[in-house]
Design a protein around this motif. Sequence first.
Motif, PDB file in Angstrom:
ATOM      1  N   ILE A  80       0.838  -1.220  -0.075  1.00  9.96           N
ATOM      2  CA  ILE A  80       0.059  -0.070   0.253  1.00  9.96           C
ATOM      3  C   ILE A  80       0.966   1.018  -0.056  1.00  9.96           C
ATOM      4  CG2 ILE A  80      -1.675   1.387   1.239  1.00  9.96           C
ATOM      5  CD1 ILE A  80      -2.984  -1.685   2.064  1.00  9.96           C
ATOM      6  N   THR A  81       2.072   1.308   0.804  1.00 12.58           N
ATOM      7  CA  THR A  81       3.032   2.302   0.750  1.00 12.58           C
ATOM      8  C   THR A  81       3.617   2.594  -0.413  1.00 12.58           C
ATOM      9  OG1 THR A  81       3.302   2.005   3.081  1.00 12.58           O
ATOM     10  CG2 THR A  81       5.111   3.258   1.974  1.00 12.58           C
ATOM     11  N   ASP A  82       3.860   1.500  -1.233  1.00  7.37           N
ATOM     12  CA  ASP A  82       4.594   1.432  -2.466  1.00  7.37           C
ATOM     13  C   ASP A  82       3.571   2.069  -3.376  1.00  7.37           C
ATOM     14  OD1 ASP A  82       6.790   0.494  -1.591  1.00  7.37           O
ATOM     15  OD2 ASP A  82       6.427  -1.369  -2.292  1.00  7.37           O
ATOM     16  N   ARG A  83       2.208   1.748  -3.464  1.00 10.78           N
ATOM     17  CA  ARG A  83       1.329   2.242  -4.358  1.00 10.78           C
ATOM     18  C   ARG A  83       0.915   3.818  -4.238  1.00 10.78           C
ATOM     19  NH1 ARG A  83      -3.244  -2.594  -4.711  1.00 10.78           N
ATOM     20  NH2 ARG A  83      -1.988  -4.074  -5.519  1.00 10.78           N
ATOM     21  N   LYS A  87       1.758   6.805  -6.694  1.00 12.43           N
ATOM     22  CA  LYS A  87       0.534   7.382  -7.293  1.00 12.43           C
ATOM     23  C   LYS A  87       1.172   8.919  -7.233  1.00 12.43           C
ATOM     24  CE  LYS A  87      -4.432   8.237  -6.905  1.00 12.43           C
ATOM     25  NZ  LYS A  87      -5.446   7.803  -6.431  1.00 12.43           N
ATOM     26  N   ALA A  88       1.703   9.168  -6.123  1.00 16.01           N
ATOM     27  CA  ALA A  88       2.145  10.564  -5.705  1.00 16.01           C
ATOM     28  C   ALA A  88       3.425  11.098  -6.611  1.00 16.01           C
ATOM     29  CB  ALA A  88       2.753  10.697  -4.301  1.00 16.01           C
ATOM     30  N   PRO A  91       2.500  12.333 -12.471  1.00 14.55           N
ATOM     31  CA  PRO A  91       1.555  13.608 -12.795  1.00 14.55           C
ATOM     32  C   PRO A  91       0.088  13.286 -12.748  1.00 14.55           C
ATOM     33  CG  PRO A  91       2.812  12.960 -14.704  1.00 14.55           C
ATOM     34  CD  PRO A  91       3.242  11.916 -13.536  1.00 14.55           C
ATOM     35  N   ALA A  92      -0.690  14.355 -12.306  1.00 16.32           N
ATOM     36  CA  ALA A  92      -2.047  14.025 -12.247  1.00 16.32           C
ATOM     37  C   ALA A  92      -2.630  13.598 -13.800  1.00 16.32           C
ATOM     38  CB  ALA A  92      -2.445  15.231 -12.075  1.00 16.32           C
ATOM     39  N   GLU A  93      -3.300  12.743 -13.761  1.00 15.31           N
ATOM     40  CA  GLU A  93      -3.808  12.453 -14.983  1.00 15.31           C
ATOM     41  C   GLU A  93      -5.031  13.197 -15.606  1.00 15.31           C
ATOM     42  OE1 GLU A  93      -5.718   8.450 -14.451  1.00 15.31           O
ATOM     43  OE2 GLU A  93      -4.030   7.715 -13.493  1.00 15.31           O
ATOM     44  N   VAL A  94      -4.995  13.430 -16.880  1.00 18.26           N
ATOM     45  CA  VAL A  94      -5.838  14.400 -17.619  1.00 18.26           C
ATOM     46  C   VAL A  94      -6.972  13.382 -18.205  1.00 18.26           C
ATOM     47  CG1 VAL A  94      -5.923  15.934 -19.530  1.00 18.26           C
ATOM     48  CG2 VAL A  94      -3.862  15.757 -18.144  1.00 18.26           C
ATOM     49  N   ALA A  95      -8.049  13.998 -18.259  1.00 16.99           N
ATOM     50  CA  ALA A  95      -9.301  13.296 -18.615  1.00 16.99           C
ATOM     51  C   ALA A  95      -9.330  13.431 -20.125  1.00 16.99           C
ATOM     52  CB  ALA A  95     -10.579  13.873 -18.354  1.00 16.99           C
TER      53      ALA A  95
END
Length: 186
Positions: A80-83, A87-88, A91-95
Amino acid sequence: MARTRPATQRGAADEALIRTLYEQHGGALLAYAIRLTGDRAAAEDAVQETLIRAWRNPEALTEARGSVRSWLLTVERNLITDRFRAKAARPAEVAEVSEQSATVPVQRDHAEGVVEALVMTEALEQLSPEHRDVLRSIYFQQLSVAEAAEQLGVPAGTVKSRAHYALRALKRSYAGKAGTLKEVAV
């Protein structure tokens, strides 16, 4: 020469191991993962990945090496820590652009508006205080001629006259500076 078990026997033993682990520790693993993630779907994925790690490392599942549950919870916490870290780091995903959003016009660059506002401010500063006050009252405060006259303490005709001459002077000043800026930009 060591004999290996047939694949069917090994598969049945592996399945029994995972079933036993899930029956004994599945509830605790799921509860712990939900507490860490706040998301049941992500927690279920973490439990599944933890059990896969246990299946790949059966030697770690002996009580002689320590508590099996402790090992499972540690593996789950690390997953969970690795995930979260992965994720952090992304970069933020763009729709994706849908047909509906593709028709929305793109906003123009606001830099030109900023330059125009600066030029207009400078042009306003070149006006006399009386002319500047009339323009502020009528255009920025959106007062009527009568309200501006009352606020400024002058007759309505004077407000109209000052506004006319102020706008004419402003237009000359602004046109000269805007033309200069456009020449510089080209």
